[in-house]
Design a protein around this motif. Structure first.
Motif, PDB file in Angstrom:
ATOM      1  N   SER A 110      19.330   5.360  -3.685  1.00 15.45           N
ATOM      2  CA  SER A 110      19.023   6.567  -4.460  1.00 15.45           C
ATOM      3  C   SER A 110      20.311   7.236  -4.938  1.00 15.45           C
ATOM      4  O   SER A 110      21.415   6.763  -4.662  1.00 15.45           O
ATOM      5  N   HIS A 111      20.144   8.387  -5.627  1.00 16.25           N
ATOM      6  CA  HIS A 111      21.285   9.167  -6.118  1.00 16.25           C
ATOM      7  C   HIS A 111      22.021   9.886  -4.998  1.00 16.25           C
ATOM      8  O   HIS A 111      23.126  10.396  -5.201  1.00 16.25           O
ATOM      9  N   LYS A 112      21.416   9.978  -3.828  1.00 12.26           N
ATOM     10  CA  LYS A 112      21.948  10.869  -2.781  1.00 12.26           C
ATOM     11  C   LYS A 112      23.396  10.562  -2.365  1.00 12.26           C
ATOM     12  O   LYS A 112      24.145  11.496  -2.038  1.00 12.26           O
ATOM     13  N   GLY A 138      13.995  10.309   4.269  1.00 16.46           N
ATOM     14  CA  GLY A 138      15.028   9.451   4.848  1.00 16.46           C
ATOM     15  C   GLY A 138      16.069   9.010   3.833  1.00 16.46           C
ATOM     16  O   GLY A 138      17.055   8.379   4.181  1.00 16.46           O
ATOM     17  N   GLN A 139      15.856   9.363   2.546  1.00 15.56           N
ATOM     18  CA  GLN A 139      16.832   8.963   1.514  1.00 15.56           C
ATOM     19  C   GLN A 139      18.158   9.694   1.750  1.00 15.56           C
ATOM     20  O   GLN A 139      19.221   9.093   1.698  1.00 15.56           O
ATOM     21  N   TRP A 140      18.070  10.992   1.997  1.00 18.34           N
ATOM     22  CA  TRP A 140      19.300  11.760   2.187  1.00 18.34           C
ATOM     23  C   TRP A 140      19.969  11.363   3.510  1.00 18.34           C
ATOM     24  O   TRP A 140      21.173  11.146   3.571  1.00 18.34           O
ATOM     25  N   GLY A 228      21.648  18.022   1.479  1.00 21.97           N
ATOM     26  CA  GLY A 228      21.522  16.980   0.455  1.00 21.97           C
ATOM     27  C   GLY A 228      21.088  17.488  -0.899  1.00 21.97           C
ATOM     28  O   GLY A 228      20.961  16.697  -1.847  1.00 21.97           O
ATOM     29  N   SER A 229      20.823  18.793  -1.010  1.00 25.07           N
ATOM     30  CA  SER A 229      20.334  19.319  -2.290  1.00 25.07           C
ATOM     31  C   SER A 229      20.574  20.826  -2.319  1.00 25.07           C
ATOM     32  O   SER A 229      21.318  21.354  -1.490  1.00 25.07           O
ATOM     33  N   VAL A 230      20.006  21.504  -3.275  1.00 26.76           N
ATOM     34  CA  VAL A 230      19.903  22.975  -3.368  1.00 26.76           C
ATOM     35  C   VAL A 230      21.227  23.704  -3.681  1.00 26.76           C
ATOM     36  O   VAL A 230      21.275  24.503  -4.600  1.00 26.76           O
ATOM     37  N   VAL A 263      11.878  16.882  -9.156  1.00 29.47           N
ATOM     38  CA  VAL A 263      12.562  17.992  -8.483  1.00 29.47           C
ATOM     39  C   VAL A 263      12.037  18.152  -7.057  1.00 29.47           C
ATOM     40  O   VAL A 263      10.847  18.395  -6.847  1.00 29.47           O
ATOM     41  N   GLY A 264      12.944  17.978  -6.100  1.00 34.58           N
ATOM     42  CA  GLY A 264      12.644  18.276  -4.698  1.00 34.58           C
ATOM     43  C   GLY A 264      13.380  19.559  -4.351  1.00 34.58           C
ATOM     44  O   GLY A 264      12.813  20.634  -4.231  1.00 34.58           O
ATOM     45  N   GLY A 265      14.709  19.445  -4.269  1.00 37.75           N
ATOM     46  CA  GLY A 265      15.563  20.630  -4.161  1.00 37.75           C
ATOM     47  C   GLY A 265      16.308  20.828  -5.472  1.00 37.75           C
ATOM     48  O   GLY A 265      16.951  21.842  -5.687  1.00 37.75           O
ATOM     49  N   GLY A 266      16.268  19.816  -6.354  1.00 35.42           N
ATOM     50  CA  GLY A 266      16.827  19.958  -7.696  1.00 35.42           C
ATOM     51  C   GLY A 266      18.080  19.152  -7.987  1.00 35.42           C
ATOM     52  O   GLY A 266      18.598  19.204  -9.101  1.00 35.42           O
ATOM     53  N   SER A 267      18.577  18.347  -7.014  1.00 28.44           N
ATOM     54  CA  SER A 267      19.918  17.785  -7.222  1.00 28.44           C
ATOM     55  C   SER A 267      19.969  16.625  -8.223  1.00 28.44           C
ATOM     56  O   SER A 267      20.889  16.559  -9.038  1.00 28.44           O
ATOM     57  N   ASN A 268      18.993  15.716  -8.175  1.00 24.14           N
ATOM     58  CA  ASN A 268      19.079  14.608  -9.148  1.00 24.14           C
ATOM     59  C   ASN A 268      18.783  15.133 -10.543  1.00 24.14           C
ATOM     60  O   ASN A 268      19.409  14.727 -11.520  1.00 24.14           O
ATOM     61  N   PHE A 269      17.839  16.073 -10.617  1.00 23.92           N
ATOM     62  CA  PHE A 269      17.509  16.664 -11.915  1.00 23.92           C
ATOM     63  C   PHE A 269      18.723  17.388 -12.503  1.00 23.92           C
ATOM     64  O   PHE A 269      19.098  17.195 -13.661  1.00 23.92           O
ATOM     65  N   PHE A 411      16.036   7.781 -12.970  1.00 27.93           N
ATOM     66  CA  PHE A 411      15.359   6.937 -11.989  1.00 27.93           C
ATOM     67  C   PHE A 411      16.112   7.139 -10.671  1.00 27.93           C
ATOM     68  O   PHE A 411      17.061   6.440 -10.353  1.00 27.93           O
ATOM     69  N   SER A 412      15.637   8.156  -9.897  1.00 30.27           N
ATOM     70  CA  SER A 412      16.454   8.637  -8.780  1.00 30.27           C
ATOM     71  C   SER A 412      16.506   7.682  -7.594  1.00 30.27           C
ATOM     72  O   SER A 412      17.452   7.758  -6.798  1.00 30.27           O
ATOM     73  N   GLY A 413      15.521   6.777  -7.459  1.00 31.92           N
ATOM     74  CA  GLY A 413      15.607   5.856  -6.331  1.00 31.92           C
ATOM     75  C   GLY A 413      14.490   4.819  -6.349  1.00 31.92           C
ATOM     76  O   GLY A 413      13.461   5.008  -7.003  1.00 31.92           O
TER      77      GLY A 413
HETATM   78  C1  LIG Z   1      14.584   9.148  -4.581  1.00 26.81           C
HETATM   79  C2  LIG Z   1      14.586  10.630  -4.522  1.00 26.81           C
HETATM   80  N1  LIG Z   1      14.430  11.326  -5.655  1.00 26.81           N
HETATM   81  C3  LIG Z   1      14.407  12.670  -5.643  1.00 26.81           C
HETATM   82  C4  LIG Z   1      14.516  13.387  -4.470  1.00 26.81           C
HETATM   83  C5  LIG Z   1      14.442  14.870  -4.517  1.00 26.81           C
HETATM   84  O1  LIG Z   1      15.620  15.516  -4.209  1.00 26.81           O
HETATM   85  P1  LIG Z   1      16.460  16.278  -5.320  1.00 26.81           P
HETATM   86  O2  LIG Z   1      15.495  17.180  -6.041  1.00 26.81           O
HETATM   87  O3  LIG Z   1      17.493  17.025  -4.575  1.00 26.81           O
HETATM   88  O4  LIG Z   1      17.030  15.248  -6.207  1.00 26.81           O
HETATM   89  C6  LIG Z   1      14.678  12.715  -3.255  1.00 26.81           C
HETATM   90  C7  LIG Z   1      14.834  13.469  -2.010  1.00 26.81           C
HETATM   91  O5  LIG Z   1      14.855  12.973  -0.940  1.00 26.81           O
HETATM   92  C8  LIG Z   1      14.718  11.304  -3.296  1.00 26.81           C
HETATM   93  O6  LIG Z   1      14.841  10.620  -2.170  1.00 26.81           O
END
Ligand SMILES: Cc1ncc(COP(=O)(O)O)c(C=O)c1O
Length: 454
Positions: A110-112, A138-140, A228-230, A263-269, A411-413
């Motif tokens: 993922s992007h993490k 578990g991605q972060w 990992g975000s925010v 958007v989860g915490g917003g970091s990939n977005f 495509f975050s992960g």
């Molecule tokens: C693949 C993937 N995309 C998106 C997110 C959401 O996080 P964020 O909004 O910080 O990118 C997560 C969080 O675990 C993730 O694993």
């Protein structure tokens, strides 16, 4: 030949991150101390973060150099490819041109790691020995375990209980990279013991796991906390995604019309969109769409107000869209999108109407993910699938209107460790959670902290 991938060489990887703070259309409300209601000071943060990251959190420099040691690790998988989704376009019969930036090529999938590597580097440089963190799906946690492994740091991960049970293989990744992992809430911290006493059957939440990791870091001198975000510095590190995408679109001779991310915490977005938001603020016509689950509709149904970042109320107060820090989302499979708040930078831009938000239930999201897997081959993480769904919907709008828009999504992960979720979708046992949250949100918003003196 029509190209399917736009690639950059390693020497074309950006050398600086982009900080959006000096370009914001309105001032960013400061973090507040919950006891005094006053803006927090760098010293308040120094118990759990290294100085360099605290400085990045408030920096007004537009460009911040990426240290060489961080760049060398990025080079293991960066620059990541930008793909043209020609097969998906054909399947949809859309005149739209669809691109996706593939962050699933990192070792953790993922992007993490973009911020995990930077955070591990700065903590190591500050003499820290161990990082404590939370993780949803578990991605972060796996990204931070990977990064700590490179920089010889110990790593303790509090993993949301429902994900610990649903995603055992991400736990294995963390173990392989040397981290210790606990299902949260645990009995290792005061916050965890309190939360377990209140609800012994709790499935856990990101807010709870954050409380545990913050407490662990604050009570051990050699340990810092890593998020990992925010936070602003996390958004900053992720801008490498958007900066590369910009170069790749230019190579393809494209100007994006619509940019999409989950958007989860917003970091990939944020990392994907912020370098383009700067263009919009200078007058370019671009739409940005942040996508979240209806089970945790922070941007679409939350209040824009000050709230704690965690469940136990250990963090400073953050001005953000929030469902209330006591909101416990249902155990949907997009575990990384189960967070009650969002990044303050992203929230400000949503509030200023620069960025749009929308929410989808699980089943249509998985339907889009399956179409993507069938056409483009890669299986999206359930979180990422939210962005896929919005891209598919926008491409369908183009088909109806005959407008050939350029749609680009992050495509975050990949979802290789989320296959039980796909099994449930294919068996027809996935539940769409839509009705219940309105009541839950009302209840959780009633628990918002009151600012001292207000
Ligand atoms: C693949 C993937 N995309 C998106 C997110 C959401 O996080 P964020 O909004 O910080 O990118 C997560 C969080 O675990 C993730 O694993």
């Amino acid at each position: 030949m029509d190209s399917y991938k736009i690639l950059l060489s390693e020497s074309e990887m950006p050398q600086e991150w982009y900080n959006i703070i000096p370009d914001l259309p309105a001032p960013l409300p400061p973090y507040l101390h919950p006891a005094t209601g006053e803006p927090i000071t760098p010293q308040d943060l120094a118990a759990i973060f290294p100085l360099e990251l605290i400085q990045q959190e408030v920096s007004v420099e537009r460009w911040i150099p990426i240290p060489d040691d961080v760049r060398r690790i990025y080079q293991l998988w960066r620059p990541s490819p930008l793909h043209r989704a020609r097969n998906l376009e054909a399947a949809l019969g859309t005149p739209a041109r669809i691109y996706y930036k593939n962050e699933s090529v990192s070792p953790a999938g993922s992007h993490k790691p973009n911020t995990a590597v930077a955070q591990a580097y700065y903590n190591r440089a500050a003499g820290i020995k161990r990082l404590a963190t939370e993780t949803g799906a578990g991605q972060w946690g796996s990204a931070l375990a990977l990064a700590c492994n490179f920089f010889n740091l110990a790593c303790t991960v509090y993993m949301v209980k429902v994900s610990y049970q649903q995603k055992p293989y991400r736990r294995s990744l963390m173990h392989i990279w040397g981290a210790e992992v606990y299902p949260s809430p645990t009995d290792r911290t005061n916050a965890g013991r309190h939360l377990r006493a209140r609800d012994p059957e709790t499935s856990g939440s990101l807010g709870m796991a954050i409380s545990e990791a913050v407490e662990d870091a604050a009570t051990h001198g050699d340990t810092n906390y890593s998020l990992g975000s925010v936070l602003n510095h996390v958004m900053l590190h992720q801008t490498i995604i958007g900066l590369e995408t910009k170069k790749q679109l230019a190579l393809a001779g494209e100007e994006p019309d619509i940019l999409i991310g989950c958007v989860g915490g917003g970091s990939n977005f944020a990392g994907f969109c912020f370098p383009f938001v700067a263009d919009k603020l200078r007058g370019k016509d671009i739409r940005f769409i942040g996508v979240e689950p209806t089970a945790c509709p922070t941007l679409t149904k939350g209040s824009y107000t000050y709230d704690f970042g965690d469940t136990a109320g250990l963090t400073p107060l953050i001005m953000m869209y929030t469902l209330g820090h006591s909101f416990v989302p249902s155990g949907i499979h997009a575990g990384g999108l189960r967070y009650h708040g969002d990044a303050p930078l992203l929230c400000l831009l949503v509030h200023e109407k620069i960025i749009e938000a929308r929410a989808y239930p699980q089943n249509p999201v998985f339907e889009a993910a399956r179409l993507f897997a069938a056409t483009e081959g890669i299986i999206p993480a359930p979180e990422t699938a939210h962005a896929v769904k919005a891209a598919v919907d926008e491409a369908r709008v183009c088909k109806e209107t005959g407008k050939a828009r350029c749609i680009v999504f992050n495509f975050s992960g990949h979802g290789h460790f989320d296959l039980t979720a796909y099994d449930a979708y294919l068996e027809g046992t996935l539940k769409d959670i839509e009705i219940e949250p309105d009541e839950m949100i009302k209840k959780a918003l009633a628990d918002l902290p009151r600012l001292p003196g207000k």
